[in-house]
Design a protein around this motif. Sequence first.
Motif, short mmCIF file in Angstrom:
data_model
loop_
_atom_site.label_atom_id
_atom_site.label_comp_id
_atom_site.label_asym_id
_atom_site.label_seq_id
_atom_site.Cartn_x
_atom_site.Cartn_y
_atom_site.Cartn_z
N ALA A 44 -16.19 4.45 -13.65
CA ALA A 44 -15.03 4.03 -12.80
C ALA A 44 -15.25 2.73 -11.66
O ALA A 44 -14.78 1.88 -11.67
N LEU A 45 -16.59 2.70 -11.34
CA LEU A 45 -16.97 1.70 -10.61
C LEU A 45 -17.30 0.59 -11.29
O LEU A 45 -17.63 -0.62 -10.64
N GLU A 46 -17.65 0.70 -12.64
CA GLU A 46 -17.97 -0.46 -13.41
C GLU A 46 -16.93 -1.50 -13.58
O GLU A 46 -17.07 -2.72 -13.88
N LYS A 47 -15.71 -0.89 -13.33
CA LYS A 47 -14.45 -1.81 -13.67
C LYS A 47 -14.11 -2.68 -12.36
O LYS A 47 -14.36 -1.84 -11.22
N PRO A 48 -13.28 -3.53 -12.01
CA PRO A 48 -12.97 -4.12 -10.84
C PRO A 48 -12.08 -3.22 -10.28
O PRO A 48 -11.17 -2.75 -10.93
N TYR A 49 -12.23 -3.27 -8.89
CA TYR A 49 -11.37 -2.67 -7.91
C TYR A 49 -11.32 -3.35 -6.53
O TYR A 49 -12.41 -3.93 -6.28
N GLY A 50 -10.30 -3.01 -5.88
CA GLY A 50 -10.19 -3.76 -4.62
C GLY A 50 -10.63 -3.05 -3.25
O GLY A 50 -11.15 -3.57 -2.22
N ALA A 51 -10.51 -1.80 -3.62
CA ALA A 51 -10.91 -0.81 -2.29
C ALA A 51 -11.01 0.56 -3.00
O ALA A 51 -10.48 0.84 -4.05
N LEU A 52 -11.63 1.46 -2.13
CA LEU A 52 -11.60 2.76 -2.57
C LEU A 52 -10.76 3.85 -1.78
O LEU A 52 -10.49 3.66 -0.60
N ALA A 53 -10.45 4.90 -2.57
CA ALA A 53 -9.69 6.00 -1.65
C ALA A 53 -10.10 7.34 -2.12
O ALA A 53 -10.41 7.62 -3.29
N ILE A 54 -10.32 8.14 -1.04
CA ILE A 54 -10.86 9.56 -1.27
C ILE A 54 -9.88 10.53 -0.61
O ILE A 54 -9.78 10.06 0.54
N THR A 55 -9.89 11.68 -1.15
CA THR A 55 -8.98 12.80 -0.41
C THR A 55 -9.85 13.91 -0.44
O THR A 55 -9.30 15.05 0.30
N SER A 56 -11.04 14.09 -0.58
CA SER A 56 -12.00 14.97 -0.28
C SER A 56 -13.38 14.48 -0.34
O SER A 56 -13.81 13.57 -0.85
N ALA A 57 -14.32 15.42 0.31
CA ALA A 57 -15.88 14.99 0.68
C ALA A 57 -16.43 15.24 -0.69
O ALA A 57 -17.33 14.77 -1.00
N GLU A 58 -15.80 16.08 -1.53
CA GLU A 58 -16.34 16.30 -2.95
C GLU A 58 -16.53 15.02 -3.54
O GLU A 58 -17.62 14.60 -4.68
N ALA A 59 -15.62 13.82 -3.39
CA ALA A 59 -15.63 12.61 -4.06
C ALA A 59 -16.79 11.94 -3.48
O ALA A 59 -17.62 11.22 -4.30
N VAL A 60 -17.06 11.94 -2.49
CA VAL A 60 -18.43 11.36 -1.61
C VAL A 60 -19.57 11.96 -2.20
O VAL A 60 -20.70 11.40 -2.60
#
Length: 241
Positions: A44-60
């Motif tokens: 997911a991080l290898e593709k271009p993105y402008g900002a990150l959004a997460i709704t749980s600490a599990e994503a961190v």
Amino acid sequence: MRVIVTRPHLSGRRTAEKLRQRGHMPVVLPLTAPTHDVLATERALEKPYGALAITSAEAVRALSKLEGKLDTHRTVPLFTVGKVTAAVAREAGFTTAHSADGSGLELAALIADHFARNGTPTDPLLYLAGRPRASGFERALAEAAIAFRTVECYHMLPIDHDPDELRQTLVERPVDVVLFYSRENVERFFSLPVFTRDLSPLHRTRFLCLSRNIANAVPPQFDTQIDVAASPEEEDLLYLL
């Protein structure tokens, strides 16, 4: 009071410590356990993105498993659903974490406002999500015409508890309070084998819910035993005790 904490084990232990400091008797009863998809996160991080959004600490936690591969991503704008998640992100090295006030709708509004004031990125917002999840955040992003892509980087899998242990924990000893943090865990709790035919052991139990949406999943026969936090933050939930 004897309080059942239905969070996953890691976050449940932190909640239990807060309860002990308040003089309560916590029982950590995780109904789900996370499994992190590190490969999906990396791709997911290898593709271009402008900002990150997460709704749980599990994503961190999924991101943190990338270790050195995460270094160049820690300075991008990161939007989190609440203050606690933002704090976990900062501990993981993210330097520009912005937090909403605890709901997906508020998170979408925060992102829309930030983009309106600072310019909309050329590349889409990357939402690192889990499964299962509520649809409100993604729906709100679409309604605000914010380009985004969703990647599931963790899954919450149900835990099968020993029936005898469940009976000892939930039936043979009185349960004063149950803390609920998601609709899915409400549904799993009331579907536990010890309650399949008889919910009477819970006739005096209080059910404290992080949001009205979560409370709506509690069986209607317990309507008078439900309290909802003033905001979807744990401190407001624990304030109800």
